[in-house]
Design an enzyme around this catalytic site. Sequence first.
Site, short mmCIF file in Angstrom:
data_model
loop_
_atom_site.label_atom_id
_atom_site.label_comp_id
_atom_site.label_asym_id
_atom_site.label_seq_id
_atom_site.Cartn_x
_atom_site.Cartn_y
_atom_site.Cartn_z
N TYR A 17 -4.67 -4.92 -1.12
CA TYR A 17 -4.72 -5.91 -2.19
C TYR A 17 -5.06 -7.27 -1.60
O TYR A 17 -4.36 -7.77 -0.72
CB TYR A 17 -3.36 -5.93 -2.87
CG TYR A 17 -3.15 -6.96 -3.96
CD1 TYR A 17 -4.21 -7.55 -4.64
CD2 TYR A 17 -1.86 -7.33 -4.33
CE1 TYR A 17 -3.99 -8.48 -5.64
CE2 TYR A 17 -1.64 -8.25 -5.34
CZ TYR A 17 -2.70 -8.83 -5.99
OH TYR A 17 -2.49 -9.76 -6.97
N LYS A 48 -7.97 -3.72 -4.21
CA LYS A 48 -7.77 -4.56 -5.38
C LYS A 48 -8.17 -5.96 -4.99
O LYS A 48 -7.67 -6.52 -4.02
CB LYS A 48 -6.30 -4.54 -5.82
CG LYS A 48 -6.00 -5.46 -7.01
CD LYS A 48 -4.53 -5.39 -7.40
CE LYS A 48 -4.15 -6.48 -8.38
NZ LYS A 48 -2.68 -6.52 -8.61
#
Lengths: 296, 296, 296, 296
Positions: free
Chosen positions: A137, A165
């Site tokens: 992420y 992400k």
Amino acid sequence: MKETPFKGIIAYPITPFTANGQVDLRLFRSLVERLVQSGAHGIAPLGSTGVLPYLKDEEKEAVTEAAIQQAGGRVPTLVGVSNLTTAQTIYHAQFAEKAGATAVMIIPMSYWKLTDEEIVSHFDAVASKISIPIMAYNNPATGGIDMSPALLKKLLQIPNVTMIKESTGDVQRMHTLRRELGDEVAFYNGSNPLALAAFAAGARGWCTAAPNLIPGLTMDLYAAVAANDLAAAQHVFMQQLDLLKFIVAKGLPRAIKTGLDLLGENGGELRKPLLPLTAAEKVELEQVLAQLSETA
Amino acid sequence: MKETPFKGIIAYPITPFTANGQVDLRLFRSLVERLVQSGAHGIAPLGSTGVLPYLKDEEKEAVTEAAIQQAGGRVPTLVGVSNLTTAQTIYHAQFAEKAGATAVMIIPMSYWKLTDEEIVSHFDAVASKISIPIMAYNNPATGGIDMSPALLKKLLQIPNVTMIKESTGDVQRMHTLRRELGDEVAFYNGSNPLALAAFAAGARGWCTAAPNLIPGLTMDLYAAVAANDLAAAQHVFMQQLDLLKFIVAKGLPRAIKTGLDLLGENGGELRKPLLPLTAAEKVELEQVLAQLSETA
Amino acid sequence: MKETPFKGIIAYPITPFTANGQVDLRLFRSLVERLVQSGAHGIAPLGSTGVLPYLKDEEKEAVTEAAIQQAGGRVPTLVGVSNLTTAQTIYHAQFAEKAGATAVMIIPMSYWKLTDEEIVSHFDAVASKISIPIMAYNNPATGGIDMSPALLKKLLQIPNVTMIKESTGDVQRMHTLRRELGDEVAFYNGSNPLALAAFAAGARGWCTAAPNLIPGLTMDLYAAVAANDLAAAQHVFMQQLDLLKFIVAKGLPRAIKTGLDLLGENGGELRKPLLPLTAAEKVELEQVLAQLSETA
Amino acid sequence: MKETPFKGIIAYPITPFTANGQVDLRLFRSLVERLVQSGAHGIAPLGSTGVLPYLKDEEKEAVTEAAIQQAGGRVPTLVGVSNLTTAQTIYHAQFAEKAGATAVMIIPMSYWKLTDEEIVSHFDAVASKISIPIMAYNNPATGGIDMSPALLKKLLQIPNVTMIKESTGDVQRMHTLRRELGDEVAFYNGSNPLALAAFAAGARGWCTAAPNLIPGLTMDLYAAVAANDLAAAQHVFMQQLDLLKFIVAKGLPRAIKTGLDLLGENGGELRKPLLPLTAAEKVELEQVLAQLSETA
């Protein structure tokens, strides 16, 4: 072939607290249930929305178990396990796997800005201790580090790091990811106001807290994109844009909690130092929500 | 109803120079002709690509006349008339109108950062002296000022300011423009790597130098968007993305001039201090162009 | 040994205009005279303060001659000759030399961001055409380019590039300059609110428009530094800081023009699009000036 | 009158770890002893240098007690007690007070960017639970929030918030602090490369990890400033500048640990994900340290 168990709308529940400052697990379960029933394609507890870094270890564990049990296999679960130290990240990743999580999400949290080598070692160390997939992420605004596409490429060479992400809020970064990592890279958008641009750039899914307040509009956006209907996607995106901008501007936990209250649901309490929206902000949110119903 | 005479691909020719530093008007005319014949929906001389600020007054006038004559009414023309002083901006705007320009483009150039009041007065003063439409151009990177949506809204209240060109490179700004100025605002994208995202955000056209090198791909992108075919638009956009990024990164006049040379066209010379691409950059551009032909 | 004809307070006059938009040369001469008589150690016409880029060629020439004649050899003159094109920069540098300027100042103005190679070629070309010293001026905020210490080092290898004016507003950059260029490098501070920190970092002089309004305080600061009296320097710097911040925040030409009017001098008119301070800003400046007299 | 028990050089020890990842309390005590004996005017355990956020609660407590006992009243102690949640910050602040700390330092750590109201409530809640002074610490780079001078002014209205540590690295911010908070505000500099500029701006002390490696040079800088000898201060500052920049660029815990090893002291181990300097960086540090001895 890499295992990438998510697509579409991945919904982030908040972590609600009781009036005396404890995690309200019963309310949490009901919020998760709402998201599952509203058609979300995945559930992601303990994200930024779920105020992961503000929780004690045992609270994180209880939330992890509650989310997985409530989802009950109906949709995949993505559990946040990020921690400043490598040792604690491993601890929580192992806990999540044992509890039945589909995958874990890890942001390289930084107080001291980590070098690329430290980030790779960190992911390596965690990945070697679990066998479920990892979503790496990138969110400089909350995590304090901006992982370059080149670094993300290195992380994807770790077998169970399978998803990215991206939350820099820059659609050009997504184009670069596809260019540098290959068109088949599984990347997910974490920036709400970029939802349409990210799907246009090839994002496989949208990691978002918005379904807590507007589940239908978020699912409709994904449906329009999946149907290759740009005009419909534009229309439904513009309908929800004001809300997406509002919840980002005010902070997701604060805005979602208050929004739930306004919708007649129970948003629970926040943990200090986080405070609820001010009265003026609450009125503003009320108006944004009212306009949605008119246009929707 | 405001007059907004542009949509689709608005092509920006470079201003080529001869070996002894003069504007090469004959070559300029042939470059304009190529753009018109390639299907561009509009021609915009004296943009940043056309090194407007590096030209003397009489050179600007000659280029204006040459572009309008060569277009010959086949497509509308958008002439850059920006200048640091209000008096000179009026002068060139009047010249362009008299020469037959369809519209003029004005960026509030700044050495001293202008206040909002100064910008409004500047546009007001120019607008009152001409009757053709004005495109207000926002590009903080080259112009030094970032005009807020609120300021652009004020400018649009001036009757013949009818169009906005937005080049911040931030798709969220475009969403905000639609929100603040109304869904019917005529805004155009000036950031090449944002081409797809901008169309998805509702841009009416794309102001770009890319058609000098890849006319087909740029027209195909617009056609796919117009046909509501998101998948096709994604495909053709990813095909040209590397080139779009390259020409922006290296500076449009340098990259387009060299690209024309590589394509067997004549790109002419640059005006100093601008220098051609280095040998290594030239090789890089050659590779980018070669890969286009493979994928296209 | 490099020729570096400036130290102390180098004062920047504004370029005043008449009500009908012409340069007011008579007023300009009297403003220069005031600066010389107030004790400034150098006079720098056609800086940013003197709105160089807003002037036509013949206006620049008239201002150059007027400043040099008025200084009359009592203090050295530093004439701004920057221009977007290399050819025009050479033209004005040669004019200044012939008119008797002590040195010229050149900022690599950019519309298209120049490469390091282009900047070196630009300075090289100009330097080879004149024999007076050149001050290379770094000011990313107005010039659009931030020249690195490494690039400045290259420029200093050109024989008559002998001085650097640094206006990034970052004192750490000045430390780096000394480290990379040697403790003997002649660098001058162009950031008013950094005046004390810059002298503490070793700046040889302060390029400033402040003497137009507060000649005594600016000279006193330099005197305290020259006397190695840190406490006195702190005291006199804090006395003038509010004014320094005000004139920077509002734009030097606007603030100096209005300040002169408030002091009972004649500040002339500005050239559009630049407008005078608003009524509220004028009141604010009046208060800042009044507090100076109290504390001074 | 507000109680402000610090001035001069406030030294920050690192928190060393054993090979198996535990805090090495014995080594920590000897590092504190070195700092006290070297003449530091204060000791600040559990700062960023002491990797506060990477420690468990019981580790923080042990370090707090060890530092206070070792200082033994010879110099005042400033204990870092920052935590993401208000409840945990109160807990650690109370622990520090009971253990005998002279004062505590609090940075409003943020994962979710806190509003001004949240920050005031946070400090209010902690301050009401202890009676020793609080230093409010502003460091956007590590804390994620930039507290404005206006906000700091509000914090200083809380009775036992008496000191400000400013680490934005911008000397102009320090000027503003004096302007907005009064010349008598007790502010301390936390940006190493700004040490001289900050003293020139009126900082009462310098919060720094540098005394771990160069105690003499840091004390000499303060002595020169206290003696109003600007030239001597400049000289000794330039002597240590390369080291100050190096330790900041590489991260204080990494650089101090390795520096101690190079000096023949024991720097202990780091806690992962933090890794030691690379071999090349170690060589670079060796050279910086060697040049210091030559010039000192």
